[in-house]
Design a protein around this motif. Structure first.
Motif: not given
Length: 542
Positions: A360-386
């Motif tokens: 498990s990770g002691n720290n992390g990121l989460a996306i609020p279920a209310t967000s309407t931009k989950i695809d965009a957020t994950m696209k950025f993270l995919d780039w950053m960790f790519g």
């Protein structure tokens, strides 16, 4: 999937009621379709050179990624309360930092975070995420049946555990091999020599005492995971479990007495952790620990000042502690030398499977279920960790200005304060891109490399389980129980046989047994029963 709670439904309704509102830049970006702006709540202040780093991102990568960042930098002291208020109010956020020690345990079971399972283990659409987050890691970081947590870590460990000491004094006192301490026996010889020299043998703080010594890292012991043993803590109780072939065979509360461990495997069928605290008591009786340890908040300054002979820590403290040598030199100790004793034998010998982990990770990121931009957020993270190029820009800054790659592969030379100010644990940490500083000596660098190797770790019997204490009655039991266990939580780490009520005992075991008995009568039994019930159900679902 967990059903939407009443709190969550209200938050969603509130967001939908004003969903077309928000900042002009965000609304325009979303309508434009070329660049989408995502709002990120970051734990920690803005780094001095962030504007230059972000400008480079805008210039070289933003058109490709199609995502702009709107970051709110929140001071560490304010973050926990602000996160809870913002998320439970349904405010507009697309990415937040969270962890089990922040609000994750409270927000995840209530359904406040989005399920991200479709974005992971999906190399065709999200190759960057697949590269940085293995299926095993993501499965181990599922919270309450949802893959809503993106773990951030560079190693599964919490640092190579050590006792820092004056190696020059060890040489003068004839302890160890040319001053190098390699066993607890030699450590005790060193402490005794320090005491004879009228120096505090071991400087400790109120919160730590002897800390994680005589264990791997407090919650586990050498060989425990391989034997099927794992501990879970709640309400100040440590519940040890014995899992075999995916089933819970037995469990016992630490300090409850040998009889409760009788069904554990051979070699572990006794209250083994209590023995550790008895050793602490012997060290206390011998006068090895600072006599004022229960009131000390800073043990580093006395060590730097030559008033104490050793302190506990990890190899992560290397840079900070090496500066003490300069202080000792300035005080006239030209031969001053800093040493460290790696007190876990298997780690000191760099054995495989030495450190247990639940992945498990002691720290992390989460996306609020209310967000309407989950695809965009994950696209950025995919780039950053790519890629290394993308990741290192965000974590380390601009090459040549904020950092330079070291001559040895996997090392980095930090040129500015950007990386330390940024704090990669809040956004970017990942073992795929972990780099080590060029400032380590050869031996320490070897140990740090060892800590990054997956083979160094052994997976605990249970991964991905999280004890849910959100039930009102259970939460009350937790609070009642903890009020009792707090009476020994600190003193036992110092080897002191007097509890918070002022009661004295002949042995630590007697003190722990009395405390556990009282705790079980004041909510503890309900806590243990709930944990066992949840764990049994979890194992049955696998």
């Amino acid at each position: 999937m967990k059903k939407m709670t009443g709190k969550m439904a209200m938050a969603m309704a509130g967001l939908m009621a004003f969903g077309t509102m928000g900042t002009g830049v965000t609304a325009m970006a979303a309508e434009d379709g070329d660049v989408v702006t995502i709002k990120f709540m970051h734990k920690g202040p803005k780094p001095d050179n962030w504007d230059a780093v972000y400008a480079k991102y805008e210039e070289e990568y933003m058109d490709e990624v199609g995502v702009a960042l709107d970051i709110t930098w929140v001071e560490h002291a304010d973050y926990k309360d602000k996160l809870n208020l913002e998320i439970t109010s349904g405010n507009d956020w697309d990415l937040v930092f969270d962890a089990s020690w922040v609000q994750l345990k409270n927000l995840a079971p209530e359904g406040y975070y989005a399920d991200l399972s479709s974005y992971f283990n999906n190399p065709d659409e999200y190759p960057g995420l697949a590269k940085a987050f293995s299926e095993e890691v993501m499965e181990a970081n599922v919270w309450f049946d949802k893959m809503c947590y993106i773990p951030l870590f560079e190693t599964y460990g919490n640092g190579i555990p050590v006792v820092w000491y004056r190696k020059d004094w060890a040489k003068d006192w004839g302890v160890g091999t040319d001053g190098q301490i390699n066993s607890y026996d030699e450590m005790e010889q060193y402490w005794q020599a320090a005491k004879d020299a009228s120096v505090i043998p071991y400087g400790a703080s109120q919160a730590r005492g002897f800390f994680q010594q005589l264990s791997v890292r407090g919650e586990s012991y050498e060989g425990a995971a391989q034997a099927g043993l794992q501990s879970f803590s709640s309400a100040g109780l440590t519940i040890w479990t014995y899992v075999k072939d995916g089933e819970l065979v037995s469990y016992a509360v630490e300090g409850s007495g040998d009889e409760n461990f009788k069904d554990f495997p051979e070699g572990w069928n006794h209250d083994f952790v209590a023995d550790r605290y008895e050793k602490f008591a012997k060290w206390q009786d011998a006068g090895y620990i600072d006599p004022d340890s229960l009131s000390v908040t800073d043990y580093n300054t006395p060590f730097e000042g030559g008033l104490s002979a050793s302190i506990v820590g990890t190899l992560d403290d290397y840079v900070t502690n090496m500066k003490y040598v300069d202080s000792w030199n300035a005080a006239g100790d030209d031969d001053a030398e800093l040493g460290y004793f790696i007190y876990v034998d298997s780690i000191r010998n760099m054995e495989e499977g030495a450190i247990p982990t639940d992945r498990s990770g002691n720290n992390g990121l989460a996306i609020p279920a209310t967000s309407t931009k989950i695809d965009a957020t994950m696209k950025f993270l995919d780039w950053m960790f790519g890629s290394k190029e993308a990741h290192d820009l965000i974590q380390y800054g601009i090459e040549g200005t904020d950092f330079a790659y070291g001559e040895e592969e996997g090392t980095v030379d930090v040129l500015s304060d950007y990386n330390s100010q940024f704090g990669g644990y809040g956004m970017t940490w990942n073992p795929t891109y972990a780099l080590l500083g060029t400032y380590y000596d050869d031996e320490t660098l070897a140990y740090r490399r060892y800590e990054l190797e997956d083979s160094t770790f052994v997976t605990m019997p249970v991964t991905g389980f999280h004890f849910d204490t959100s039930d009102v009655d259970l939460a009350t039991s937790v609070a009642q129980c903890k009020a009792v266990t707090d009476m020994v939580a600190t003193v036992k780490l110092h080897g002191i046989r007097v509890d918070g009520y002022g009661n004295s005992y002949d042995t630590i075991k007697e003190m722990l047994k009395a405390n556990v008995d009282e705790a079980m009568e004041n909510g503890g039994q309900e806590v243990v029963d709930a944990l066992v019930e949840q764990l049994t159900a979890y194992l049955a679902s696998k």
